[in-house]
Structure formats: C-alpha cells, structure tokens
Design a protein around this motif. Structure first.
Motif, PDB file in Angstrom:
ATOM      1  N   LYS A 258       0.842  -1.196   0.000  1.00 26.63           N
ATOM      2  CA  LYS A 258       0.000   0.000   0.000  1.00 26.63           C
ATOM      3  C   LYS A 258       0.878   1.248   0.000  1.00 26.63           C
ATOM      4  N   GLY A 259       0.574   2.190  -0.892  1.00 20.86           N
ATOM      5  CA  GLY A 259       1.317   3.440  -0.969  1.00 20.86           C
ATOM      6  C   GLY A 259       2.598   3.361  -1.765  1.00 20.86           C
ATOM      7  N   ALA A 260       2.870   2.195  -2.395  1.00 21.36           N
ATOM      8  CA  ALA A 260       4.117   2.051  -3.157  1.00 21.36           C
ATOM      9  C   ALA A 260       4.160   2.996  -4.353  1.00 21.36           C
ATOM     10  N   GLY A 303      14.277 -18.303  -5.245  1.00 23.56           N
ATOM     11  CA  GLY A 303      12.916 -18.501  -4.754  1.00 23.56           C
ATOM     12  C   GLY A 303      12.427 -17.388  -3.856  1.00 23.56           C
ATOM     13  N   THR A 304      13.054 -16.215  -3.940  1.00 21.57           N
ATOM     14  CA  THR A 304      12.646 -15.077  -3.102  1.00 21.57           C
ATOM     15  C   THR A 304      12.479 -13.825  -3.956  1.00 21.57           C
ATOM     16  N   PHE A 305      11.674 -12.896  -3.447  1.00 17.25           N
ATOM     17  CA  PHE A 305      11.473 -11.609  -4.107  1.00 17.25           C
ATOM     18  C   PHE A 305      11.003 -10.598  -3.071  1.00 17.25           C
ATOM     19  N   VAL A 306      11.095  -9.343  -3.431  1.00 10.73           N
ATOM     20  CA  VAL A 306      10.618  -8.258  -2.570  1.00 10.73           C
ATOM     21  C   VAL A 306       9.528  -7.513  -3.327  1.00 10.73           C
ATOM     22  N   GLY A 310       8.073  -2.815  -0.723  1.00  6.01           N
ATOM     23  CA  GLY A 310       8.295  -3.637   0.468  1.00  6.01           C
ATOM     24  C   GLY A 310       9.746  -3.612   0.895  1.00  6.01           C
ATOM     25  N   THR A 311       9.998  -4.160   2.079  1.00  2.00           N
ATOM     26  CA  THR A 311      11.368  -4.194   2.608  1.00  2.00           C
ATOM     27  C   THR A 311      11.825  -5.612   2.930  1.00  2.00           C
TER      28      THR A 311
END
Length: 499
Positions: A258-260, A303-306, A310-311
C-alpha cells in the motif's frame, strides 16, 4: 388485438433523457435523444422501456407530456444488471412481440441505453421484427441508421439457452481449466512424441519452455503438464507477459505494498505469490525487457522476491512454465535476451509445430472442434460440415493455426443457412492473407523503380507485424521496432500512409 396503420417509436429511457427533464432553464435545454427524435419525425405512439427507479422516471414522464402530443406507454423492465444480455433480450423481445401486433410500422431508437441494450435492439430488429433504426445526437441530429448485414432468425440462439461462459471459451480459444493430454487431439507422429515428452516433464519439477507459432496450443500443453503433475491441486496462474504495461511489470509479477505508487491503495499479491505451491505460466515470455529478466532470474535462482514498496523478502515455491512464439536463441545471440535466464528456463523444451506441418491432423481437428461446439451450444448441435467445405479448408495455409481454425469453424457454424456447413460458408469465414511481395533487393532498377513506394511497403509490413504482436499497443510496438516512442511510430505511419 388488431393491427392498425400506426407508426410506433420504441426506445429505452437513457441517462441523457433524464438529465433533460431535470434542467431548470427551458431556453437552454438539451431535450435528450427521445424528445429530439419526436420533434424531428412523426409517430403515432411512443413505447418506452426503463430500468431506472420509478422516482427518477415518473418526473421525466410528466415532463415528457409537455413536449410531445402523442400517447406514451412506459414499461418497467426488471434487470439484475443493465448489461445482462439474456435478461435484456427476453424483456425486449416480449415488448416488441406485443407492439408488432398492434402497428404496421415500427422504429427503434438506438441512442439511449447501455451498449448491451443497443446490441439486443439490432439483433431483434435484424432477425425477428421488421423495423427502421434511428439514432439521435447533438452533433448530427436525428438520422436513420443503415446496418449493412442480414441475419437469419432461425439461427440466432434464444437467450435463455445461451451459455455465455461456454461461448466465450469457444470464441476466445481458451484452454480448458481441466485440460489433460487427452485434450490434445492428434495422430501426427511428431505431436504424439511431444505429448509423450510432456507427460515425462509433468512428473518432474523442472522448468519447461514451450515454443511455437501463435495459436499452436502452448497454453493447452502448459495446463496439461500442470494437471498431470504433483501440483495439480494447487493454483495454475497464467500471465500474458506481452500485455503487461511496462510500468506495472514488477507490480504484476511480485505484487506491491500500500502506498508504493499512485493508485496503490492496498497491498496486492503478485502472480508469483498467487501461484505459490502451484504453476506459474508466463506466456509471451520473449516480450519481457532485459531489466525485468534480471529480477526474474533472482526469483528463479533463490525462490525469493521483494514486493514493490516492500522491505522484506517473500519466499515462494513455484514451478515455471514459459511460452513464446519468438526464437529465444536468436534473441540471446543478438543481446535481446539474457543467456543465463534462457538456460534457467529452458530445461524441458517443447517445440510445437504449426498446423500445416501436422500431417493428418487437420481433418481430425475439424471434426473434434466441431463436435466440441455442438456439445457446448445446443443451437449448434445439428451442424455438420460438407466434404467440399473440408476440401477447401485443406487448401488453406492456417497461419493462425488451431486458433484460426477454431474461429473459422465457429463463424461458419453460427451463420450458415442450414445445418450443413458448405464451401461457401467456409470461404466467407476465412481471412485471406496477402501474398508476400517480391524481394525488395531484387528489383530491376534499369526499368525504373519508385524507391519511396518500396520503403513504404517495407516499413508497413514490419509496423503491421509489430502492432499485431503487441495487440495494437503502439508504445510496445515502437520498442520492438527500435523507435524512440509511440509518437515516432505515429510519424512513420503517417508518412507512409499506414492505417
């Protein structure tokens, strides 16, 4: 009731009509389509249909009495939605059936109402009721509308029997959700071998790349692989990479907080998160830009993402199936596609041949697709195809492959004058593709040439191809053609008369 010689006008009450009645200044009033039409043409009776609340319509009807001098009958039509084709069709048909028994001349005003209401008027007016169509606008006034086609009422399905989802699936060539390898109809040795390979890949947790021309069935294979795998109870999430706006790619793939960015009013998961535990099908994979390819490579490796904005990292377990009509190896060689990403996704590779190379499959597919149409729509259950029609189809190159074949069959089945689809029905349903022009480098200059015309032909062919590949997205087409922006593309199109 006896029919008389009266001329009746039939119309929905629209928003512009209601606005006209609420105007306080009679000198500045815009009367709306209905009153404007009545002031321009003579009628003996006005029949109105409405779905608005009575508290809005009753003041309009009182106002209407001051501006018209003919009887007005208003019919309240209960609809669950003003764009529900089935309900609109049934109600409008009942009204027209009664009105047509009472008058000798019938006119339908198309302007008021939703697009669904207008479409149903045309359908009924071209199939069941003899009428004239009118439209009214501030710019062009009241005009009679000529609709340049004819339909046969015998072959227009009754609205109550139409299954919208099934017809939508037929028209869009959507692969069924429960697609299995049995849905892949073939007797071609090459295709049978591909089915066997795909079944082996389904049992293994390896990325799969499916290549082939548009319309060859890449999504059908992808869904069949998923449904035959250990992930079949988990989500299958299809994404058309070529249709994602450039500025939203990260948000679509990885989600956002939200707010990105402007418009991000809440957290939204991306397709990787939606497909967690299941299969993510990335169609038109070759359309992704190198900057996006880098970020995808990390997800596939770790296998990861942001998410955007996000942080913290999110971990997912997703099987990737990609598909493209482009030659990725050629793109890799030319620097348009990352080599490391290519080898990451191209573990299991299936290259689907075009329909013209599938020996013995065309006749089998015609019968299979027609049979599916008969089962999905009761109005088509008695349709068959003649030998002459099939022979004509055997001569067609089918550049659009199975998708083109399916669309052609559906068009001819819907509009053929009888239960047998003949050669003329197929001929009218086919799209003819202009033959390629002679090699531009083989022109005989000694005989004189028009170099501007040659350049225009050359430019036009590639611009049209780029627009077709991107769904008429000029920004993306400009990128494919190496142009700065869509305005540059517009300038080229204007210069060479490309529409």
């Amino acid at each position: 009731m006896k029919r008389n010689n009266s001329h009746r006008l039939v119309s929905w009450i629209g928003g512009n009509d209601l606005k006209a009645s609420s105007s306080d200044n009679e000198d500045m009033i815009e009367f709306g389509p209905i009153v404007s039409t009545l002031q321009n043409r003579n009628f003996d009776h006005l029949e109105l249909l409405y779905n608005y609340p009575s508290k809005l319509v009753e003041p309009y009807l009182k106002w209407l009495e001051k501006h018209v001098n003919i009887p007005v009958t208003a019919h309240y039509i209960e609809l669950s939605s003003p764009v529900n084709f089935g309900e609109i069709y049934v109600s409008a048909n009942e009204i027209l059936s009664e009105i047509s028994k009472q008058c000798s001349r019938l006119s339908i005003l198309l302007s008021p109402g939703t697009p669904a209401m207008q479409a149903v008027w045309i359908l009924l007016g071209k199939t069941r009721y003899k009428c004239t169509f009118l439209q009214s606008s501030i710019e062009q006034g009241v005009q009679e509308v000529t609709i340049p086609f004819e339909l046969s009422a015998e072959y227009v399905p009754a609205a109550k029997s139409i299954d919208s989802e099934q017809l939508k699936q037929l028209s869009q060539s959507t692969a069924p959700v429960d697609a299995a390898f049995d849905n892949i109809v073939t007797r071609s040795p090459r295709m049978l071998a591909l089915k066997a390979q795909a079944q082996i890949l389904a049992e293994r947790e390896v990325p799969v790349l499916i290549t082939g021309e548009t319309g060859t069935g890449k999504e059908l294979f992808a869904r069949a692989i998923h449904n035959a795998s250990a992930r079949k109870e988990k989500p299958f999430v299809p994404v058309n990479c070529g249709a994602i706006p450039h500025e939203l790619v990260d948000s679509v793939l990885f989600g956002h907080k939200k707010g990105a960015f402007t418009g991000a009013t809440s957290d939204k998961p991306g397709v990787f998160e939606q497909a967690n535990g299941g299969t993510l099908f990335l169609d038109e994979f070759g359309e992704l830009e190198p900057s996006v390819q880098v970020r995808l490579l990390r997800v596939l490796q770790e296998g990861t993402f942001v998410p955007v904005g996000g942080t913290s990292e999110h971990r997912v377990d997703v099987r990737i199936i990609t598909a493209t009509h482009r030659n990725l190896m050629e793109l890799v060689a030319n620097g348009g596609f990352r080599e490391d990403l290519f080898y990451r996704i191209a573990v299991g590779v299936l290259h689907l041949p075009p329909l013209r190379e599938r020996e013995g499959d065309l006749s089998l597919l015609i019968d299979s697709l027609l049979d599916a149409m008969r089962k999905n729509d009761p109005q088509l259950e008695h349709k068959n195809i003649s030998p002459n029609a099939k022979n004509l189809m055997f001569q067609h190159p089918w550049r659009g492959n199975i998708r083109e074949l399916q669309s052609t069959l559906l068009r001819s089945a819907l509009w053929c004058q009888g239960n047998i689809i003949n050669a003329d029905d197929i001929r009218q349903s086919l799209f003819s593709v202009p033959a390629k022009k002679n090699d531009i480098l083989k022109k005989d200059v000694s005989q004189g040439i028009d170099i501007n015309e040659i350049i225009g032909d050359f430019v036009g062919e590639y611009i049209c191809e780029a627009l077709a590949l991107t769904g008429q997205n000029k920004t993306r087409a400009a990128q494919l053609l190496g142009l700065k922006n869509y305005q540059t593309l517009n300038n080229w199109m204007e210069k060479y008369g490309i529409s």
